[in-house]
Design a protein around this motif. Structure first.
Motif, mmCIF file in Angstrom:
data_model
loop_
_atom_site.group_PDB
_atom_site.id
_atom_site.type_symbol
_atom_site.label_atom_id
_atom_site.label_comp_id
_atom_site.label_asym_id
_atom_site.label_seq_id
_atom_site.Cartn_x
_atom_site.Cartn_y
_atom_site.Cartn_z
ATOM 1 N N LEU A 24 0.740 -1.141 -0.046
ATOM 2 C CA LEU A 24 0.030 -0.037 0.152
ATOM 3 C C LEU A 24 0.741 1.194 -0.002
ATOM 4 N N LEU A 25 0.237 2.177 -0.433
ATOM 5 C CA LEU A 25 0.810 3.632 -0.447
ATOM 6 C C LEU A 25 0.296 4.557 0.698
ATOM 7 N N PRO A 26 1.122 5.232 1.488
ATOM 8 C CA PRO A 26 0.310 6.390 2.316
ATOM 9 C C PRO A 26 -0.260 7.256 1.535
ATOM 10 N N PRO A 27 -1.308 7.975 2.051
ATOM 11 C CA PRO A 27 -2.231 8.829 1.282
ATOM 12 C C PRO A 27 -1.151 9.973 0.784
ATOM 13 N N CYS A 28 -0.274 10.285 1.307
ATOM 14 C CA CYS A 28 0.691 11.659 0.605
ATOM 15 C C CYS A 28 1.245 11.344 -0.464
ATOM 16 N N LEU A 29 1.493 9.908 -0.791
ATOM 17 C CA LEU A 29 2.008 9.487 -2.186
ATOM 18 C C LEU A 29 1.141 8.955 -3.403
ATOM 19 N N GLN A 30 -0.115 9.153 -3.025
ATOM 20 C CA GLN A 30 -1.207 8.564 -3.971
ATOM 21 C C GLN A 30 -1.603 9.571 -5.016
ATOM 22 N N GLY A 31 -1.899 9.199 -6.015
ATOM 23 C CA GLY A 31 -2.389 10.341 -7.089
ATOM 24 C C GLY A 31 -1.194 10.463 -7.945
ATOM 25 N N THR A 32 -1.454 11.818 -8.926
ATOM 26 C CA THR A 32 -0.360 12.045 -9.998
ATOM 27 C C THR A 32 0.285 13.283 -9.575
ATOM 28 N N THR A 33 -0.121 13.869 -8.424
ATOM 29 C CA THR A 33 0.171 15.311 -8.007
ATOM 30 C C THR A 33 1.268 15.023 -6.976
ATOM 31 N N VAL A 34 2.327 15.724 -6.887
ATOM 32 C CA VAL A 34 3.272 16.116 -5.827
ATOM 33 C C VAL A 34 3.097 17.336 -5.089
ATOM 34 N N ARG A 35 2.798 16.936 -3.935
ATOM 35 C CA ARG A 35 2.419 17.986 -2.964
ATOM 36 C C ARG A 35 3.670 18.066 -1.931
ATOM 37 N N VAL A 36 4.349 19.196 -1.928
ATOM 38 C CA VAL A 36 5.493 19.044 -1.197
ATOM 39 C C VAL A 36 5.516 20.547 -0.326
ATOM 40 N N VAL A 467 11.012 7.892 5.842
ATOM 41 C CA VAL A 467 9.523 7.783 6.493
ATOM 42 C C VAL A 467 9.592 7.843 7.878
ATOM 43 N N THR A 468 8.707 8.480 8.643
ATOM 44 C CA THR A 468 8.594 8.347 10.011
ATOM 45 C C THR A 468 7.258 7.976 10.539
ATOM 46 N N ASN A 469 7.232 7.812 11.581
ATOM 47 C CA ASN A 469 5.891 6.875 12.456
ATOM 48 C C ASN A 469 5.836 5.740 11.905
ATOM 49 N N VAL A 474 0.607 1.622 7.690
ATOM 50 C CA VAL A 474 1.344 2.354 6.378
ATOM 51 C C VAL A 474 0.596 3.781 6.055
ATOM 52 N N ASN A 475 -0.850 3.606 6.505
ATOM 53 C CA ASN A 475 -1.702 4.901 6.181
ATOM 54 C C ASN A 475 -1.429 5.936 7.055
ATOM 55 N N LYS A 476 -0.705 5.739 8.076
ATOM 56 C CA LYS A 476 -0.292 6.845 9.118
ATOM 57 C C LYS A 476 1.235 7.095 8.843
ATOM 58 N N TRP A 477 1.863 6.602 7.997
ATOM 59 C CA TRP A 477 3.130 6.923 7.767
ATOM 60 C C TRP A 477 3.339 8.320 7.245
ATOM 61 N N ARG A 478 4.471 9.117 7.787
ATOM 62 C CA ARG A 478 4.787 10.535 7.254
ATOM 63 C C ARG A 478 6.054 10.585 6.340
ATOM 64 N N GLU A 558 11.339 2.714 21.011
ATOM 65 C CA GLU A 558 11.694 3.886 20.798
ATOM 66 C C GLU A 558 10.465 4.829 20.586
ATOM 67 N N ASP A 559 10.719 6.273 21.087
ATOM 68 C CA ASP A 559 9.602 7.287 20.828
ATOM 69 C C ASP A 559 10.275 7.959 19.667
ATOM 70 N N LEU A 560 10.020 7.885 18.494
ATOM 71 C CA LEU A 560 10.597 8.598 17.558
ATOM 72 C C LEU A 560 9.634 9.450 16.806
ATOM 73 N N ASP A 561 9.503 9.430 15.328
ATOM 74 C CA ASP A 561 8.548 10.277 14.524
ATOM 75 C C ASP A 561 9.130 11.804 14.666
ATOM 76 N N TYR A 562 10.453 12.096 14.589
ATOM 77 C CA TYR A 562 11.024 13.372 14.427
ATOM 78 C C TYR A 562 10.297 14.270 13.432
ATOM 79 N N MET A 563 10.054 13.771 12.208
ATOM 80 C CA MET A 563 9.690 14.808 11.418
ATOM 81 C C MET A 563 7.990 15.189 11.658
ATOM 82 N N GLY A 564 7.388 14.418 12.321
ATOM 83 C CA GLY A 564 6.018 14.601 12.744
ATOM 84 C C GLY A 564 6.103 15.704 13.806
ATOM 85 N N ARG A 565 7.133 15.484 14.774
ATOM 86 C CA ARG A 565 7.294 16.534 15.726
ATOM 87 C C ARG A 565 7.717 18.057 15.573
#
Length: 614
Positions: A24-36, A467-469, A474-478, A558-565
């Motif tokens: 599966l792909l996380p929602p942020c990678l779905q579709g044909t448009t790149v949002r950054v 990828v964090t989190n 997978v659908n919650k990966w950042r 481990e308590d990670l997800d640096y990018m989310g924080r």
């Protein structure tokens, strides 16, 4: 150079079933448009090295973090990229094969074709040597058909050679220019990603249009930092090894007369040994980081094991399982010093048969004390980074011999009254790295492949796909990207002496944190593991059922997800700005100033080089 690369393979029924699995792909990678969305400019984790890194990487240091967003995200400053001109991308495997590496190629290929069917992906055959020689194969659906979700690196082959010398860098750049590559994806660990950073800087200086992207793939699990939570392959290797270790635990408990000494992969760091201990609960593990921190000699380690054997014998237990990382031998101070002397003579061209006579008195005494098989292995020519050929040094056999001699001595002296000590040795060095990848590694690698395309679409150079989190579904990966220069430092800890050596900026492998939560869990359970035989068998890799979605124990602890924080912090900062505006009350302004002053004072102390918290 490898005419058999990329050929269709005869798959077993299980391999065929795995080849049909679609991650599966996380929602942020779905579709044909790149949002950054771009964050703030990055800096070095070690402030004392920031200037040196910025001077070495004037074009790629200080670049911002990149966050890829799902379609429903409302971020005013985000860039929306919907125009995707045709591009040509190259991918190369560097370093030791790691389960899941093929899925990076699959994910990248699928993302390229999804956004523009005219995009082209070339795989370099034979690793970095294939890159220099411009030996390629075009990756197509047919080529990938029997490699999806499969282990190994046999689709393209691999190389552990570095892309470091001027000649190598120039050859890599010549290949990228000749093939008109818009992007070069380097799949590997700390060394390979260090090379990727230097390559990106060199390309930028030379105005070469090829963008360089790194992917964290290494079974050692040591490419860990605030941006990288896990490496592709580590999950698989630990699960496969843990099952094998658990089988030995069950056998030891059944026969009740053998001690198994098991050496595991992990050259500079003991992450694999630590994770396997937490998964399978053997009686004992000796981590290289513990040996370095306590400056344990080979005699200290021998005594530690012998005391454990004797304590178990007093409870009428004459069996056990002991884990050792392959890098343990270099962590022992006196052996490390001996190796340095041997390597110096080898590099000077001194013949092997004459080295023993030229060693310093203390090194010569240690060398003569060691068993003959270890002496031969220590004399092997070192790796390119001056480390020993650790996979060839039978540390487990050495310790088994020394422990057996000491236990026999204690038995004769009457201080030990148990049964005769019997050891059986194993090295789990290759049994796991060619395994079918776990579901986690299949998903993770595939997603990283997609992120590589997003990085190139955003025009970024010198970044690593992140990828964090990861402990969530997978659908919650950042998904995002971080400049590799933000992961660099210019100093490194000596393996045994603890001394600091200054060198060029590199991505250093993370060792086991002896103050971290994962190690704390090990220490809390060490006595129970040693004395109570609480062996645990996680079973074989599972692709469906109760174990399919499992994560490594260390990742869950481990308590990670640096990018989310980072994003969460920015939300709070924006709230402060929205509340404390010109015209707000004096009380609000005073409260904000007081709070922010306290926060900045605390953070200044924590980030000071003298504090040691990098």
């Amino acid at each position: 150079m490898g005419s058999d690369y990329g050929l269709p393979r005869d798959l077993s029924p299980l391999q065929k079933a795995r080849s049909f699995y679609k991650p599966l792909l996380p929602p942020c990678l779905q579709g044909t448009t790149v949002r950054v969305e771009f964050g703030d400019a990055t800096t070095a984790a070690d402030p004392s090295g920031a200037q040196a890194i910025s001077q070495s990487f004037p074009h790629t240091y200080g670049q911002p973090l990149a966050h890829f967003l799902k379609p429903t995200s409302i971020v005013p400053d985000a860039q929306i990229i919907s125009d995707h001109p045709a591009i040509k991308v190259g991918v190369v495997f560097c370093g030791r094969q790691s389960p899941g590496g093929h899925n990076v190629v699959w994910g990248l290929h699928e993302a390229l074709k999804l956004h523009n069917s005219s995009n082209t992906l070339l795989g370099f055959l034979g690793g970095s040597e294939g890159l220099f020689a411009q030996k390629t194969i075009e990756i197509t659906d047919d080529v990938l058909a029997t490699y999806k979700n499969q282990g190994g690196y046999d689709l393209l082959g691999r190389s552990k050679d570095q892309i470091r010398t001027t000649e190598q860098v120039n050859a890599a750049m010549a290949a990228c220019k000749a093939l008109k590559l818009d992007g070069l994806i380097i799949v590997g660990g700390v060394t390979s990603n260090t090379d990727a950073a230097h390559l990106a800087e060199t390309f930028s200086q030379a105005k070469c249009s090829t963008k360089v992207v790194g992917v964290p793939v290494t079974l050692n699990g040591d490419l860990k930092n605030q941006f990288v939570e896990a490496n592709v392959g580590f999950d698989t290797v630990c699960k496969v090894d843990s099952q094998l270790i658990s089988n030995l635990c069950t056998d030891a408990l059944s026969a009740e007369k053998y001690y198994y000494f098991v050496r595991l992969m992990g050259q500079k760091a003991s992450h694999v040994a630590l994770e396997c201990t937490l998964q399978s609960h053997p009686n004992m593990v000796i981590l290289g980081e513990e040996v370095v921190a306590s400056k344990l000699t080979i005699f200290d380690i021998t005594k530690q094991i012998c005391d454990a054997v004797q304590n178990r014998a007093e409870n009428e237990k004459y069996h056990g399982v002991i884990l050792l990382p392959e890098g343990l031998i270099e962590s022992i101070p006196e052996v490390y010093g001996l190796l340095k002397e041997i390597h110096r003579f080898l590099r000077q061209g001194v013949s092997i048969d004459k080295i023993s006579s030229q060693l310093s008195p203390w090194a010569s005494a240690l060398f003569q004390f060691l068993p003959s098989f270890i002496r031969e292995e220590l004399l092997l020519y070192p790796e390119s980074d001056d480390s020993a050929q650790l996979s060839q040094i039978e540390t487990e056999k050495l310790l088994a011999v020394l422990v057996e001699a000491e236990m026999s001595k204690r038995l004769k002296e009457g201080t030990y009254k148990g049964k005769k000590f019997t050891a059986i040795c194993h090295f789990l060095g290759y049994q796991a790295r060619g395994s079918l990848p776990s579901k986690f590694d299949c998903d993770y690698a595939y997603v990283l492949g997609h992120i590589c395309y997003h990085i190139l679409a955003a025009g970024l150079n010198g970044y690593m796909a992140t990828v964090t989190n990861l402990k969530e579904s997978v659908n919650k990966w950042r998904c995002g990207a971080a400049p590799i220069t933000a992961m660099m430092a210019v100093k490194d800890s000596g393996r045994a002496s603890g001394s600091m050596t200054i060198g060029r900026p590199v991505v250093h492998g993370a060792t086991v944190d002896l103050r971290g939560r994962v190690y704390e869990v090990l220490r809390q359970n060490a006595t129970k593991f040693l004395m109570d035989d609480v062996y645990r068998n996680p079973g074989p890799l599972q692709y469906d059922g109760p174990g399919a979605e499992s994560r490594t124990v260390s990742l869950c602890i481990e308590d990670l997800d640096y990018m989310g924080r980072i994003k969460e912090l920015n939300v709070y900062l924006d709230k402060v700005r929205s509340i404390v505006k010109p015209g707000c009350s004096q009380d609000i302004l005073k409260a904000a100033l007081s709070a922010m002053s306290s926060v900045t004072d605390i953070l200044s102390v924590m980030s000071s080089p003298s504090n040691g918290n990098f």
